[in-house]
Design an enzyme around this catalytic site. Sequence first.
Site, short mmCIF file in Angstrom:
data_model
loop_
_atom_site.label_atom_id
_atom_site.label_comp_id
_atom_site.label_asym_id
_atom_site.label_seq_id
_atom_site.Cartn_x
_atom_site.Cartn_y
_atom_site.Cartn_z
N HIS A 121 0.81 -1.21 0.00
CA HIS A 121 0.00 0.00 0.00
C HIS A 121 0.85 1.27 0.00
O HIS A 121 1.89 1.35 0.64
CB HIS A 121 -0.93 0.01 1.21
N ASP A 122 0.40 2.25 -0.77
CA ASP A 122 0.96 3.60 -0.78
C ASP A 122 2.37 3.68 -1.36
O ASP A 122 3.06 4.70 -1.19
CB ASP A 122 0.94 4.22 0.63
N GLY A 139 5.09 -1.10 2.70
CA GLY A 139 4.26 0.08 2.50
C GLY A 139 5.03 1.38 2.47
O GLY A 139 6.09 1.53 3.09
#
Length: 264
Positions: A121-122, A139
């Site tokens: 994520h991200d 992440g």
Amino acid sequence: MARIHPNALVHPHAELDDDVEVGPYTIIGPHVRIGAGTRIGPHCVIEGHTTIGRNNRIYPFVSLGLASQDKKYAGEPCQLIIGERNTIREYSTYHIGTVQGGGITRLGDDNWMMAYTHLAHDCVVGNHTIFANNAQLAGHVQVGDWAILGGFTVVHQFVRIGAHAMTAMCSLLFADVPPFVMVQGQPARARSMNFEGLRRRGFDNERIAAVKAMHKALYREGLTLAQAVERIEALLPRHPQAAGDVALMRDFLAGVNPQRGIVR
């Protein structure tokens, strides 16, 4: 019309441009948008608020846009955005972002992503990168343009990898990798600069000389990071053709988290 295999499951609300090809047993969810010329192999899963640009090649068993593995994720409509002309090989997994990280996981253009690569994520990956087999990002990782990650490279969360950097096979990254630097080890250490890669990308002798001088300031003179930045900024009068390269390094170093630091 898009060429969708009869055994694929494409939600009627998904937006597929003309000339998209979808292989058998692939599943595409309702919030997915796919640009023209993209080819998706069999047995892929593409879900979430995922946008895929033009002329990508996605091989079998790839998973895109599923919920992040962050325990704080609570079902918010975060995104995965993939640019154009990327190659994504088998069993790669790229997740949507989280609210805490800005909400978007992003892969740029013209990237070559080999089998089993992972974008958590991200993460933000630039353009023209190469991820060898099993390169894995935790992440919030950022990867600059033209970076190369060797096979089985593992990157800790929030680490940044600068443009034109390169990691050797099985490197383990806990700190930022400045632009142009080659690293190797567990944990990774700086070994040299990516001189051969720079030459292949058209860097002339003056620009290569400036990169060598930056390497010397960072790793060969026993300077603190602040002192090294001053030495790097002083290169501009002697290497005017490398002004962009010096600025790239200076700006990257300005964003280093003091608690994390750079690879040494």
